[in-house]
Write a protein that holds these residues in place. Structure first.
Motif, PDB file in Angstrom:
ATOM      1  N   UNK A 186       0.826  -1.215   0.000  1.00 12.39           N
ATOM      2  CA  UNK A 186       0.000   0.000   0.000  1.00 12.39           C
ATOM      3  C   UNK A 186       0.853   1.255   0.000  1.00 12.39           C
ATOM      4  N   UNK A 187       1.963   1.195   0.727  1.00 14.34           N
ATOM      5  CA  UNK A 187       2.845   2.348   0.798  1.00 14.34           C
ATOM      6  C   UNK A 187       3.468   2.626  -0.580  1.00 14.34           C
ATOM      7  N   UNK A 188       3.864   1.568  -1.273  1.00 17.90           N
ATOM      8  CA  UNK A 188       4.417   1.733  -2.630  1.00 17.90           C
ATOM      9  C   UNK A 188       3.348   2.305  -3.575  1.00 17.90           C
ATOM     10  N   UNK A 189       2.108   1.798  -3.426  1.00 21.31           N
ATOM     11  CA  UNK A 189       1.001   2.279  -4.280  1.00 21.31           C
ATOM     12  C   UNK A 189       0.731   3.761  -4.017  1.00 21.31           C
ATOM     13  N   UNK A 190       0.696   4.091  -2.711  1.00 20.93           N
ATOM     14  CA  UNK A 190       0.351   5.461  -2.311  1.00 20.93           C
ATOM     15  C   UNK A 190       1.358   6.461  -2.858  1.00 20.93           C
ATOM     16  N   UNK A 191       2.618   6.052  -2.868  1.00 22.85           N
ATOM     17  CA  UNK A 191       3.657   6.964  -3.339  1.00 22.85           C
ATOM     18  C   UNK A 191       3.818   6.912  -4.858  1.00 22.85           C
ATOM     19  N   UNK A 192       2.999   6.099  -5.513  1.00 22.79           N
ATOM     20  CA  UNK A 192       3.037   6.026  -6.980  1.00 22.79           C
ATOM     21  C   UNK A 192       4.188   5.179  -7.499  1.00 22.79           C
ATOM     22  N   UNK A 193       4.805   4.374  -6.632  1.00 22.21           N
ATOM     23  CA  UNK A 193       5.919   3.528  -7.066  1.00 22.21           C
ATOM     24  C   UNK A 193       5.421   2.219  -7.665  1.00 22.21           C
ATOM     25  N   UNK A 194       4.128   1.962  -7.516  1.00 20.04           N
ATOM     26  CA  UNK A 194       3.506   0.778  -8.130  1.00 20.04           C
ATOM     27  C   UNK A 194       2.236   1.251  -8.793  1.00 20.04           C
ATOM     28  N   UNK A 195       1.841   0.547  -9.880  1.00 16.17           N
ATOM     29  CA  UNK A 195       0.531   0.834 -10.456  1.00 16.17           C
ATOM     30  C   UNK A 195      -0.425  -0.225  -9.932  1.00 16.17           C
ATOM     31  N   UNK A 196      -1.735   0.064  -9.999  1.00 17.92           N
ATOM     32  CA  UNK A 196      -2.709  -0.920  -9.543  1.00 17.92           C
ATOM     33  C   UNK A 196      -2.520  -2.246 -10.263  1.00 17.92           C
ATOM     34  N   UNK A 197      -2.844  -3.310  -9.570  1.00 15.48           N
ATOM     35  CA  UNK A 197      -2.509  -4.626 -10.113  1.00 15.48           C
ATOM     36  C   UNK A 197      -3.286  -4.954 -11.379  1.00 15.48           C
ATOM     37  N   UNK A 198      -2.632  -5.770 -12.206  1.00  5.90           N
ATOM     38  CA  UNK A 198      -3.214  -6.141 -13.506  1.00  5.90           C
ATOM     39  C   UNK A 198      -4.078  -7.375 -13.354  1.00  5.90           C
TER      40      UNK A 198
END
Ligand code: GDP
Length: 388
Positions: A186-198
């Motif tokens: 969640x932290x990676x997602x929040x900071x934009x380091x991950x995109x939502x899962x495919x």
């Protein structure tokens, strides 16, 4: 409308459910069948913007599936999350046997925000490096992080970028349940380091019946760079698996731990909570026990011969969690080990006794002494070189 079980440890529903039977006549059933069913992780990502990994997998099954993953994907890299409070209990100690030495491991030591202020970062770094060296892995990088506070998450991304884009590797995030893996993703997602899962993928292990449900997150580096989240590794020696939600909330440190030091004499025992754990001083001169646990866990010193009586009398008032004597009995507790130790003086601890899932105590003293350790349910209790 989407119905989703929102309980910790709830089994997620199928990612793609089978179509409902057209012959159903029960109105309640019909209503249920009109409901779109998706898994918890997809739901929370889509509707709440966060991942909750309720899913977990048995340690043996996980091992077998991971063997298959690294066999099928020679470019796999592992991101292993461990809990700084219980390094040895939250790492797969035989990771080297599973993945060999051709797959790099990024070791992220989580929850550093709970360590006491007195903890020097240099000492912490050295301690973690020494423990990591014993694992004999190809440690590509070692990072001290707090997924909850977002500390060093940017550094993690830099390492991911190097491993993925420069080395063209796929990343598999692994960790035991409760280590903070959902919080980390969640932290990676929040900071934009991950995109939502495919999508979800299921990998089948070499052994029939053993599968691993993977979630594929694209990294915002290059379309071919992928990070896979794996289910939490469940161990039956983890106390968290045996506790009720309110008990788990009480034992999990939310703030920096404040060390509490007590003098314990031969024939005395220190009880943590209402029987979550216990250490007896069975021989030697008095020593100091310094406790590193959440302040919501009671600490009580009594004569060893009185432990059972004290638990019966004080559980729910002076001693908790758990909050009732019946609950303590349901969890049960038993003897783990006895150890002879030699104190190295009043300025430095000689050993830590770690109680899986809720903290540790440091032992300080002079001369020889002997301890006996007890644990609730069948949760792990172990000794380790002193962290502080
Ligand atoms: P998972 O089972 O590995 O997915 O673990 P969760 O992400 O659900 O976290 C388990 C517990 O640890 C939760 O109570 C989190 O709030 C807590 N937690 C996770 N990361 C951190 C952290 O960096 N610091 C602290 N203090 N708590 C954390």
């Amino acid at each position: 409308v989407v119905t989703v079980p929102d309980l910790p440890g709830a089994t997620p529903r199928l990612h793609k459910p089978a179509p409902s039977s057209p012959t159903a006549s029960d109105p309640q059933k019909e209503e249920e069948e009109n409901v779109e069913r998706i898994c918890c992780r997809c739901h929370q990502l889509t509707h709440q913007g966060k991942v909750r990994l309720g899913e977990s997998v048995d340690r043996t099954d996980f091992r077998q599936a991971l063997i298959k993953i690294v066999k099928d994907n020679p470019r796999a890299a592992i991101l292993a999350l461990v809990d700084v409070m219980d390094f040895h209990g939250t790492i797969l100690t035989d990771l080297k046997d599973i993945i060999g030495d051709r797959h790099p491991v990024i070791l992220c030591v989580n929850k550093i925000d709970v360590l006491p202020r007195e903890m020097s970062s240099m000492r912490l770094n050295r301690w973690v490096q020494r423990q990591a060296a014993n694992l004999e892995l190809w440690v590509y990088d070692l990072l001290l992080i707090s997924a909850a506070k977002g500390a060093n998450i940017g550094k993690v991304f830099e390492v991911l970028r190097n491993v993925c884009s420069n080395e063209g590797r796929d990343l598999y995030v692994i960790g035991t349940t409760n280590v903070g893996k959902s919080t980390f993703i969640n932290s990676l997602l929040k900071k934009g380091f991950l995109k939502n899962h495919r999508r979800h993928e299921t990998t089948t292990s070499v052994f029939p019946g053993t599968t691993l449900d993977l979630i594929d997150f694209p990294l915002p580096i290059h379309p071919r760079n992928r990070l896979f989240d794996t289910p939490g590794i469940l161990s039956d020696t983890q106390l968290s698996a045996k506790l009720q939600f309110d008990e788990l909330k009480l034992i999990t440190p939310r703030k920096r731990l404040k060390p509490r030091t007590y003098r314990v004499s031969k024939g005395q025992s220190m009880i943590f909570g209402a029987g979550l754990g216990r250490v007896d001083l069975t021989d030697g001169r008095p020593i100091y026990f310094t406790v590193f646990m959440s302040s919501t866990i009671s600490i009580h010193i009594t004569k060893t011969e009185r432990v059972d009586e004290v638990l019966k009398k004080l559980t729910g008032t002076l001693l908790s969690p758990p909050s009732t004597f019946e609950r303590h009995q349901a969890l049960g507790w038993s003897f783990r080990f006895t150890k002879k130790l030699r104190g190295i003086g009043w300025g430095e601890s000689v050993k830590d006794v770690v109680f899986s899932g809720f903290g540790w105590i440091a032992l300080t003293g002079c001369g020889n002494f002997r301890i006996a350790a007890w644990g609730a349910s069948n949760a792990d209790v172990r000794t380790r070189p002193p962290l502080m």
